[in-house]
Design a protein around this motif. Structure first.
Motif, PDB file in Angstrom:
ATOM      1  N   THR A   1       0.830  -1.204   0.000  1.00 26.94           N
ATOM      2  CA  THR A   1       0.000   0.000   0.000  1.00 26.94           C
ATOM      3  C   THR A   1       0.862   1.250   0.000  1.00 26.94           C
ATOM      4  OG1 THR A   1      -1.726  -1.197   1.181  1.00 26.94           O
ATOM      5  CG2 THR A   1      -1.847   1.195   1.224  1.00 26.94           C
TER       6      THR A   1
ATOM      7  N   ALA B   1      -8.604  -2.505   3.760  1.00 26.11           N
ATOM      8  CA  ALA B   1      -9.429  -1.308   3.541  1.00 26.11           C
ATOM      9  C   ALA B   1      -8.548  -0.127   3.118  1.00 26.11           C
ATOM     10  CB  ALA B   1     -10.207  -0.963   4.806  1.00 26.11           C
TER      11      ALA B   1
ATOM     12  N   GLU C   1      -7.478  -0.778  -0.451  1.00 25.78           N
ATOM     13  CA  GLU C   1      -8.605  -0.513  -1.359  1.00 25.78           C
ATOM     14  C   GLU C   1      -8.777   0.984  -1.590  1.00 25.78           C
ATOM     15  OE1 GLU C   1     -13.356  -0.584  -0.785  1.00 25.78           O
ATOM     16  OE2 GLU C   1     -12.380  -2.519  -0.411  1.00 25.78           O
ATOM     17  N   CYS C   2      -8.683   1.761  -0.523  1.00 22.73           N
ATOM     18  CA  CYS C   2      -8.838   3.214  -0.625  1.00 22.73           C
ATOM     19  C   CYS C   2      -7.737   3.831  -1.483  1.00 22.73           C
ATOM     20  CB  CYS C   2      -8.851   3.836   0.767  1.00 22.73           C
ATOM     21  SG  CYS C   2      -9.144   5.609   0.768  1.00 22.73           S
TER      22      CYS C   2
ATOM     23  N   LYS D   1      -8.086   2.864  -5.108  1.00 25.45           N
ATOM     24  CA  LYS D   1      -9.236   3.558  -5.704  1.00 25.45           C
ATOM     25  C   LYS D   1      -8.807   4.920  -6.243  1.00 25.45           C
ATOM     26  CE  LYS D   1     -13.945   4.883  -4.450  1.00 25.45           C
ATOM     27  NZ  LYS D   1     -14.921   4.915  -3.355  1.00 25.45           N
ATOM     28  N   LYS D   2      -7.947   5.605  -5.527  1.00 21.92           N
ATOM     29  CA  LYS D   2      -7.456   6.922  -5.969  1.00 21.92           C
ATOM     30  C   LYS D   2      -6.454   6.791  -7.109  1.00 21.92           C
ATOM     31  CE  LYS D   2      -9.989   9.127  -3.234  1.00 21.92           C
ATOM     32  NZ  LYS D   2     -11.100   9.914  -3.754  1.00 21.92           N
TER      33      LYS D   2
ATOM     34  N   PHE E   1      -5.559  11.382  -1.081  1.00 20.18           N
ATOM     35  CA  PHE E   1      -5.790  10.377  -0.046  1.00 20.18           C
ATOM     36  C   PHE E   1      -6.497  10.923   1.191  1.00 20.18           C
ATOM     37  CE2 PHE E   1      -1.804   8.807  -2.182  1.00 20.18           C
ATOM     38  CZ  PHE E   1      -2.454   7.866  -2.954  1.00 20.18           C
TER      39      PHE E   1
ATOM     40  N   THR F   1      -9.640  10.885   1.836  1.00 20.40           N
ATOM     41  CA  THR F   1     -10.629   9.899   2.291  1.00 20.40           C
ATOM     42  C   THR F   1      -9.961   8.676   2.921  1.00 20.40           C
ATOM     43  OG1 THR F   1     -10.703   8.910   0.084  1.00 20.40           O
ATOM     44  CG2 THR F   1     -12.361  10.572   0.589  1.00 20.40           C
ATOM     45  N   CYS F   2      -8.672   8.499   2.668  1.00 14.11           N
ATOM     46  CA  CYS F   2      -7.935   7.376   3.251  1.00 14.11           C
ATOM     47  C   CYS F   2      -7.342   7.749   4.606  1.00 14.11           C
ATOM     48  CB  CYS F   2      -6.816   6.935   2.312  1.00 14.11           C
ATOM     49  SG  CYS F   2      -7.377   6.431   0.687  1.00 14.11           S
TER      50      CYS F   2
ATOM     51  N   TYR G   1     -13.594   5.214   6.589  1.00 15.02           N
ATOM     52  CA  TYR G   1     -13.745   4.782   5.195  1.00 15.02           C
ATOM     53  C   TYR G   1     -14.659   3.556   5.154  1.00 15.02           C
ATOM     54  CZ  TYR G   1     -12.480   2.836   0.638  1.00 15.02           C
ATOM     55  OH  TYR G   1     -12.526   2.334  -0.635  1.00 15.02           O
TER      56      TYR G   1
ATOM     57  N   THR H   1     -15.710   0.381   3.019  1.00 16.19           N
ATOM     58  CA  THR H   1     -15.178  -0.470   1.959  1.00 16.19           C
ATOM     59  C   THR H   1     -16.280  -0.858   0.979  1.00 16.19           C
ATOM     60  OG1 THR H   1     -15.600  -2.519   3.151  1.00 16.19           O
ATOM     61  CG2 THR H   1     -13.471  -1.449   3.550  1.00 16.19           C
TER      62      THR H   1
ATOM     63  N   THR I   1     -17.096  -0.373   7.705  1.00 22.01           N
ATOM     64  CA  THR I   1     -16.534   0.946   7.973  1.00 22.01           C
ATOM     65  C   THR I   1     -15.300   0.794   8.844  1.00 22.01           C
ATOM     66  OG1 THR I   1     -18.717   1.948   7.828  1.00 22.01           O
ATOM     67  CG2 THR I   1     -17.016   3.236   8.903  1.00 22.01           C
TER      68      THR I   1
END
Length: 154
Positions: free
Chosen positions: A62, A97, A100-101, A104-105, A131, A133-134, A138, A140, A145
């Motif tokens: 990540t 999670a 994933e966040c 996603k970006k 980032f 929202t990360c 958050y 998923t 959450t």
């Protein structure tokens, strides 16, 4: 007069070729001089030679992905963020999670942050921008959450 035109024409071709050749050499050295790689994950691996658990593997991947959105000299620091002390009590689901966040970006269809025109100069800017929202609560894709505040550090 024809001799002068021939000499002028061949001189212009020679000068043009020399300028083209010179600019190509200058372009190569400038682009090579500006290239900066992010060594933070490699430094982490060199300083922690023991095998990793699943949470650490997800965390390192990540951080490497998040650093692809940073084009300057200050990157996200996996040495801090993926240390055993920082990850103590964290679960695989929480790290998934975060992954994933971040992905996603990076995979945003409109403005993927890993393209050169959308990268951030500093990790701090990337955390506040792409980032953001990360770095909060958050939800998923599975509907769980997770509070991700403080997971990405620089």
């Amino acid at each position: 007069m024809n001799q002068n035109k021939k000499t002028l024409k061949s001189s212009l071709i020679g000068i043009s070729f020399a300028l083209l050749l010179a600019t190509s050499f200058v372009g190569c050295t400038e682009s090579g001089a500006k290239k900066e790689d992010d060594p933070s994950v490699l430094l982490y691996l060199a300083n922690n030679p023991v095998s990793f658990n699943e949470v650490q593997r997800i965390c390192l991947g990540t951080y490497a992905a998040a650093n692809s959105c940073v084009g300057g000299t200050e990157f996200f620091n996996p040495g801090l963020g993926c240390s055993l002390i920082k990850l103590e009590g964290k679960t695989v689901d929480e790290l998934n999670a975060l992954k994933e966040c971040v992905l996603k970006k990076i995979n945003d269809p409109v403005q993927p942050c890993n393209l050169p025109q959308f990268t951030y100069a500093l990790a701090q800017q990337a955390l506040a921008g792409a980032f953001a929202t990360c770095n909060a609560s958050y939800t998923t894709a599975a509907g769980a959450t997770v509070d991700l505040k403080g997971y990405l550090v620089y």
